[in-house]
Scaffold this active site. Structure first.
Site, PDB file in Angstrom:
ATOM      1  N   GLN A 131      12.569  -9.207   3.705  1.00 15.14           N
ATOM      2  CA  GLN A 131      12.110  -8.423   2.562  1.00 15.14           C
ATOM      3  C   GLN A 131      11.884  -9.272   1.313  1.00 15.14           C
ATOM      4  O   GLN A 131      11.074  -8.927   0.465  1.00 15.14           O
ATOM      5  CB  GLN A 131      13.123  -7.303   2.270  1.00 15.14           C
ATOM      6  N   HIS A 173      14.065  -5.736   6.590  1.00 16.90           N
ATOM      7  CA  HIS A 173      12.738  -5.922   7.188  1.00 16.90           C
ATOM      8  C   HIS A 173      11.698  -5.591   6.124  1.00 16.90           C
ATOM      9  O   HIS A 173      11.783  -4.576   5.443  1.00 16.90           O
ATOM     10  CB  HIS A 173      12.602  -4.985   8.392  1.00 16.90           C
ATOM     11  N   LYS A 174      10.677  -6.427   6.001  1.00 16.86           N
ATOM     12  CA  LYS A 174       9.705  -6.278   4.923  1.00 16.86           C
ATOM     13  C   LYS A 174       8.994  -4.933   4.994  1.00 16.86           C
ATOM     14  O   LYS A 174       8.396  -4.577   6.015  1.00 16.86           O
ATOM     15  CB  LYS A 174       8.677  -7.410   4.972  1.00 16.86           C
ATOM     16  N   HIS A 175       9.062  -4.208   3.881  1.00 11.36           N
ATOM     17  CA  HIS A 175       8.427  -2.892   3.807  1.00 11.36           C
ATOM     18  C   HIS A 175       7.990  -2.602   2.378  1.00 11.36           C
ATOM     19  O   HIS A 175       8.662  -2.944   1.420  1.00 11.36           O
ATOM     20  CB  HIS A 175       9.373  -1.794   4.309  1.00 11.36           C
ATOM     21  N   ILE A 176       6.851  -1.978   2.271  1.00 12.82           N
ATOM     22  CA  ILE A 176       6.281  -1.520   0.997  1.00 12.82           C
ATOM     23  C   ILE A 176       6.236  -0.002   1.074  1.00 12.82           C
ATOM     24  O   ILE A 176       5.839   0.558   2.100  1.00 12.82           O
ATOM     25  CB  ILE A 176       4.871  -2.100   0.795  1.00 12.82           C
TER      26      ILE A 176
END
Length: 340
Positions: A131, A173-176
């Site tokens: 993230q 975990h990468k999230h927008i």
């Protein structure tokens, strides 16, 4: 589930309807942890900031999946990272929550299982990415294009990204994230950009500065966006340059404060016609957790006890303590041989 290969396909997809239908079906079938919250509009006396107070059922039930806790000096070990990956809900999202299974090859759009408001959804990487990595140009393009697909005169969405250990994220975990504003809610950023012209800032030219609301208590930097770009290339280049300019503002704040560069944290927000960054010092103050939403004036709280703390301290104090105090010199650029 849909597959979208290009930005051009996304522009004609009918995303608003797809999100709305998927949310309605998931809510009906019990796949979301959601109950409509009572919205209470409130104006902070100290700052004049319009706020929306919401007690959100899902906040007390959502899982927290981070390798370290806010305020910790613990380094992220490989063992901790593997534990996070094993518990990662974004690697194999539920089909019932998936709006777009394949977005330009690298991303998915999925509903937030613990939404703050109706039609709250996420863009996640298909492969595990941390993230606290920088936003890519394509991610900025997707954010802007998605917002263009969602916004109508009756419904306005915004995007936000919480990055760094003190930014208030719950998943590593990468999230927008994408959320719509409550009905009849006005954000202070709109007034800032209303009378300004679009420009791409240049570090060595101090004549054009990011926009700020001087009544607020926390450091923040806003840039106006054009509604449309002439081409995808112009969109990619312009958004990336503006984002990196704002990110360097965050780097300078941490450098000026003499803070650990490994703990750089910020909130990044975007609507169709502006982007904004807020450097973050703490994820919470007196147990009141903040991510990007508080800096939009949206205070989501897990219970009445937290709401009482918010009212006791005042919104201006909480945001200042979670960010950095807005000083008298924040209207001047600080570019010298030691700056970024």
């Amino acid at each position: 589930m849909a597959t979208i290969k290009t930005l051009e396909e996304l522009e004609t997809f009918g995303l608003a309807e797809a999100v709305r239908e998927k949310f309605s079906a998931a809510l009906k079938n019990g796949q979301l942890v959601f109950a409509p919250s009572k919205h209470e509009q409130y104006t902070d006396e100290a700052t004049g900031m319009r706020c929306e107070l919401m007690i959100v059922e899902g906040l007390s039930k959502r899982p927290i999946n981070r390798p370290t806790q806010p305020g910790s000096d613990e380094k992220i070990s490989s063992d901790k990272l593997e534990q996070v990956k094993k518990k990662n809900p974004f690697m194999k999202p539920e089909p019932e929550l998936t709006v777009i299974q394949d977005l330009v090859g690298e991303y998915r759009l999925i509903l937030n299982k613990f939404p703050n408001i109706e039609e709250h959804f996420l863009m996640v990487t298909k492969e595990f990415v941390q993230q606290d990595t920088l936003l890519k140009p394509v991610e900025l393009q997707l954010m802007h294009t998605i917002l263009g697909q969602l916004n109508t005169s009756q419904s306005r969405f915004f995007a936000f990204f919480n990055s760094g250990p003190e930014s208030g994220y719950s998943q590593f975990h990468k999230h927008i994230q994408f959320m719509k504003l409550p009905p009849n809610f006005e954000v202070y950023q709109d007034a800032l950009v209303a009378g300004s012209e679009f420009f791409i800032p240049r570090e060595l030219d101090g004549s054009e500065q990011p926009l700020m609301n001087k009544q607020l208590t926390f450091k923040h930097f806003v840039l106006k966006l054009p509604r449309k770009f002439a081409s995808e290339e112009e969109q990619s280049t312009s958004l990336a340059m503006m984002y990196m300019y704002l990110f360097k503002r965050v780097l300078n704040v941490f450098k000026e404060q003499g803070l650990d560069s490994t703990k750089i944290s910020y909130n990044f927000l975007m609507m169709e016609d502006w982007m904004m960054i807020i450097p973050r010092s703490h994820a919470f103050f007196d147990g009141v957790w903040q991510n990007s939403l508080g800096f939009m004036g949206l205070f989501t709280m897990k219970d009445l006890e937290v709401k009482n703390k918010v009212m006791h301290h005042g919104i201006g104090t909480i945001l200042q303590e979670c960010g950095f105090p807005l000083g008298s010199d924040d209207d001047r650029a600080k570019y010298d041989e030691f700056g970024y």
